[in-house]
Every structure is written in C-alpha cells, then in structure tokens.
Design a protein around this motif. Structure first.
Motif, mmCIF file in Angstrom:
data_model
loop_
_atom_site.group_PDB
_atom_site.id
_atom_site.type_symbol
_atom_site.label_atom_id
_atom_site.label_comp_id
_atom_site.label_asym_id
_atom_site.label_seq_id
_atom_site.Cartn_x
_atom_site.Cartn_y
_atom_site.Cartn_z
ATOM 1 N N THR A 84 0.828 -1.207 0.000
ATOM 2 C CA THR A 84 0.000 0.000 0.000
ATOM 3 C C THR A 84 0.861 1.255 0.000
ATOM 4 O O THR A 84 0.587 2.229 -0.704
ATOM 5 N N ALA A 85 1.923 1.242 0.807
ATOM 6 C CA ALA A 85 2.826 2.398 0.872
ATOM 7 C C ALA A 85 3.508 2.630 -0.466
ATOM 8 O O ALA A 85 3.670 3.772 -0.911
ATOM 9 N N VAL A 86 3.902 1.549 -1.126
ATOM 10 C CA VAL A 86 4.544 1.670 -2.434
ATOM 11 C C VAL A 86 3.583 2.290 -3.439
ATOM 12 O O VAL A 86 3.941 3.186 -4.208
ATOM 13 N N LYS A 87 2.330 1.826 -3.402
ATOM 14 C CA LYS A 87 1.338 2.280 -4.372
ATOM 15 C C LYS A 87 0.833 3.684 -4.077
ATOM 16 O O LYS A 87 0.795 4.548 -4.959
ATOM 17 N N ASP A 88 0.462 3.942 -2.827
ATOM 18 C CA ASP A 88 -0.204 5.194 -2.485
ATOM 19 C C ASP A 88 0.755 6.317 -2.128
ATOM 20 O O ASP A 88 0.457 7.492 -2.381
ATOM 21 N N ASP A 89 1.889 5.984 -1.548
ATOM 22 C CA ASP A 89 2.817 7.019 -1.078
ATOM 23 C C ASP A 89 4.032 7.189 -1.975
ATOM 24 O O ASP A 89 4.915 8.009 -1.689
ATOM 25 N N GLY A 90 4.101 6.394 -3.028
ATOM 26 C CA GLY A 90 5.219 6.545 -3.959
ATOM 27 C C GLY A 90 6.553 6.097 -3.398
ATOM 28 O O GLY A 90 7.600 6.571 -3.841
ATOM 29 N N VAL A 91 6.520 5.186 -2.419
ATOM 30 C CA VAL A 91 7.767 4.692 -1.835
ATOM 31 C C VAL A 91 8.484 3.805 -2.853
ATOM 32 O O VAL A 91 7.872 2.959 -3.508
ATOM 33 N N ASP A 92 9.790 4.005 -3.012
ATOM 34 C CA ASP A 92 10.579 3.181 -3.919
ATOM 35 C C ASP A 92 10.928 1.882 -3.213
ATOM 36 O O ASP A 92 11.687 1.883 -2.226
ATOM 37 N N PRO A 93 10.405 0.727 -3.669
ATOM 38 C CA PRO A 93 10.684 -0.527 -2.961
ATOM 39 C C PRO A 93 12.175 -0.868 -2.943
ATOM 40 O O PRO A 93 12.650 -1.529 -2.019
ATOM 41 N N GLN A 94 12.928 -0.421 -3.940
ATOM 42 C CA GLN A 94 14.357 -0.716 -3.970
ATOM 43 C C GLN A 94 15.118 -0.006 -2.854
ATOM 44 O O GLN A 94 16.225 -0.412 -2.492
ATOM 45 N N SER A 95 14.510 1.063 -2.314
ATOM 46 C CA SER A 95 15.188 1.798 -1.244
ATOM 47 C C SER A 95 15.286 0.975 0.041
ATOM 48 O O SER A 95 16.028 1.333 0.953
ATOM 49 N N PHE A 96 14.545 -0.149 0.107
ATOM 50 C CA PHE A 96 14.583 -0.989 1.305
ATOM 51 C C PHE A 96 15.577 -2.144 1.169
ATOM 52 O O PHE A 96 15.673 -2.983 2.057
ATOM 53 N N LEU A 97 16.314 -2.183 0.042
ATOM 54 C CA LEU A 97 17.290 -3.251 -0.140
ATOM 55 C C LEU A 97 18.581 -2.916 0.591
ATOM 56 O O LEU A 97 19.667 -2.817 0.018
ATOM 57 N N ASP A 98 18.440 -2.732 1.879
ATOM 58 C CA ASP A 98 19.547 -2.370 2.753
ATOM 59 C C ASP A 98 19.221 -2.952 4.116
ATOM 60 O O ASP A 98 18.111 -2.765 4.625
ATOM 61 N N ARG A 99 20.177 -3.658 4.721
ATOM 62 C CA ARG A 99 19.865 -4.315 5.978
ATOM 63 C C ARG A 99 19.541 -3.327 7.079
ATOM 64 O O ARG A 99 18.857 -3.666 8.038
ATOM 65 N N GLY A 100 19.984 -2.071 6.929
ATOM 66 C CA GLY A 100 19.652 -1.054 7.918
ATOM 67 C C GLY A 100 18.194 -0.633 7.871
ATOM 68 O O GLY A 100 17.667 -0.131 8.856
ATOM 69 N N ARG A 101 17.538 -0.844 6.742
ATOM 70 C CA ARG A 101 16.131 -0.466 6.602
ATOM 71 C C ARG A 101 15.201 -1.668 6.561
ATOM 72 O O ARG A 101 13.980 -1.505 6.649
ATOM 73 N N SER A 102 15.751 -2.858 6.396
ATOM 74 C CA SER A 102 14.920 -4.054 6.294
ATOM 75 C C SER A 102 15.297 -5.052 7.380
ATOM 76 O O SER A 102 16.349 -5.701 7.299
ATOM 77 N N PRO A 103 14.462 -5.222 8.401
ATOM 78 C CA PRO A 103 14.775 -6.183 9.473
ATOM 79 C C PRO A 103 14.916 -7.614 8.982
ATOM 80 O O PRO A 103 15.708 -8.380 9.539
ATOM 81 N N SER A 104 14.170 -8.006 7.941
ATOM 82 C CA SER A 104 14.274 -9.386 7.451
ATOM 83 C C SER A 104 15.602 -9.617 6.744
ATOM 84 O O SER A 104 16.230 -10.678 6.914
ATOM 85 N N ILE A 105 16.067 -8.634 5.953
ATOM 86 C CA ILE A 105 17.380 -8.761 5.326
ATOM 87 C C ILE A 105 18.456 -8.806 6.398
ATOM 88 O O ILE A 105 19.393 -9.616 6.338
#
Length: 269
Positions: A84-105
């Motif tokens: 929803t955030a990607v679609k409605d807020d224009g969040v770039d999903p690639q910006s989360f490809l960083d372990r500092g921003r992604s708890p699962s990574i």
C-alpha cells in the motif's frame, strides 16, 4: 549478560531470551499469531542472536517456538502495508534493499554471520522465513507433526534469505524445483530423508532433545567448533585455497591453550 542482551531483556515484545548453561535460547513468543514474523519480531531475533554471538559464555544458540507452530513466516499484514505504501505514497521498494532499513534482510545476514552452532526445535508449521531460516541452522530437530512450507510462488513472491541457493545445494535441483515451483510442504519424514531435518523426536520432545544436543556441542572446544563452522559455511573456492585455509587454522589452533589442554588430557589416558 552482555549490554545488548540486557537491553533486549528490557525491550523484547515478541520473543523470550533464556539461558540453559552455555546455551542461549531464543523463544518465538507470538503464539496467538502462530509466531508469524512482523518487522519488530525480525529485529528482536536479530538483536538476540547478536547478543549471544557476542557473549563468550554462550557456545550454542537454540531456537524454538511457543505454542502449536514453530513459525508461520512473515506476517502477511506487513506485506500488504508495504504494498500500500509503495502504491499510495510513492515509496521506492528498492530503497529498502539495505539491511539497515529491512529487518528481514538484516536477520538473514545475522544468520550468515553467526559462527556458533544454531539448533532449531520445530513443531507444527514452519512457513516462509520460518522454513528458510532452518537452512541456515546447523541442527534441525523436528517433532512428527512438523511441516516445512515454501509458499513463495503461490503468494506471487520468490524465495528469500538465500533459500534458492541453499535448498538446491541441500536437496538437488530437481527436488528444490518441485518444492519451490509447487510451493509445497515437506513433512517430517520426507524432510529427514532429503536432509532438511536432522532428527525426528516424539511430540513435545524437540526442545529437550535440542538442549541435550546443545549441551554436547557446548562441551567441545569452543573456538575449534566456531572455526569449523566458518569453514563449512564459507563460499566455494579452489580446493588448493581451501587446503591452505584449513592448514592455517590447524597451525593456529594446535598452539592454542584450548588445544594444548585437550592434548594434555588425551596423553594422560
């Protein structure tokens, strides 16, 4: 107790940290949601594993889930909110490809970086990340009702946490393709037959057996055990390089106080 572990004791919400001798136990404690992993729970597990990795008194890490299931994988609500955030807020999903921003990574990398033996005690369902994390564990003890499920394709997703590589290495291409393409479950007996499960125990006995095996590992020379795990987990390199790497460690270890104590004890027999 390290500072990190002390902080975890103060702040954890979805896990429990317990100690059994030289074994650091992490209990997934979100049984009302089948121990499904939300962003905060990923972060708590990663922090707990770091704490045990840093604590020299901890020699083995044991993972177990509270309730009927080991871990139901990622909380789908988190995926939906992210979409929803990607679609409605224009969040770039690639910006989360960083372990500092992604708890699962981050947690996937913590599993890769941990050089102490990790034992998983599995009952009921291990789904998604709950199954793929087992590929990073050194021992997987399962109860008869254990089911490992890799649902990614059916969720319009792809395998995670290195499982497309690790599963193929473990069971071979054809079996990995069958499991991943069909998003199917692997029961305890099949899991043991294809080397996804180390041992099957009776209902309710996985944690006790895990602690028993953990105590046996904890009694071994700890540095030698950790270096052995690092060698086993290292990326493939030319055989000559691996031979020299092993002999480098043998040279270092043979003169260590740890090894000298073992040699002296052996020679007294």
């Amino acid at each position: 107790m390290t500072n990190t572990e002390h902080n975890m004791q103060q702040s954890k919400e979805f896990i429990r940290m317990e100690r059994e001798g030289h074994i650091g136990v992490i209990v997934f404690a979100r049984s009302e949601r089948r121990n499904a992993l939300n962003f905060n729970m990923y972060a708590e597990i990663a922090m707990a594993m770091r704490a045990y990795q840093e604590d020299e008194d901890v020699r083995v890490i044991l993972l177990c889930g509270e309730g009927k299931d080991f871990c139901a994988g990622n909380d789908i609500g988190d995926f939906q909110n992210f979409g929803t955030a990607v679609k409605d807020d224009g969040v770039d999903p690639q910006s989360f490809l960083d372990r500092g921003r992604s708890p699962s990574i981050d947690l996937a990398f913590v599993f890769m970086e941990t050089d102490k033996p990790v034992i998983a005690c599995v009952q009921g369902n291990a789904v998604g990340f709950g199954a793929t994390m087992l590929l990073h564990c050194d021992v997987v003890i399962a109860e008869p009702d254990a089911r490992l499920t890799f649902p990614f394709v059916n969720l319009a997703l792809v395998p995670e946490a290195g499982s497309s590589l690790l599963l193929k290495e473990r069971v071979g291409f054809l079996k990995a393709a069958d499991i991943l393409y069909n998003a199917r479950s692997v029961g305890a007996e099949e899991g043991q037959s294809i080397d996804l499960i180390s041992e099957i125990v009776g209902k309710g006995e996985a944690r006790a057996r895990g602690l028993e095996m953990g105590a046996a590992l904890a009694a071994k020379p700890p540095i030698a055990l950790r270096v052995t795990k690092r060698l086993l987990k290292a990326d493939v390199e030319p055989l000559a390089d691996r031979v020299m790497e092993e002999f480098k460690h043998i040279s270092e270890r043979s003169t260590s106080p740890e090894a000298q104590a073992v040699f002296a004890k052996f020679l007294k027999k």
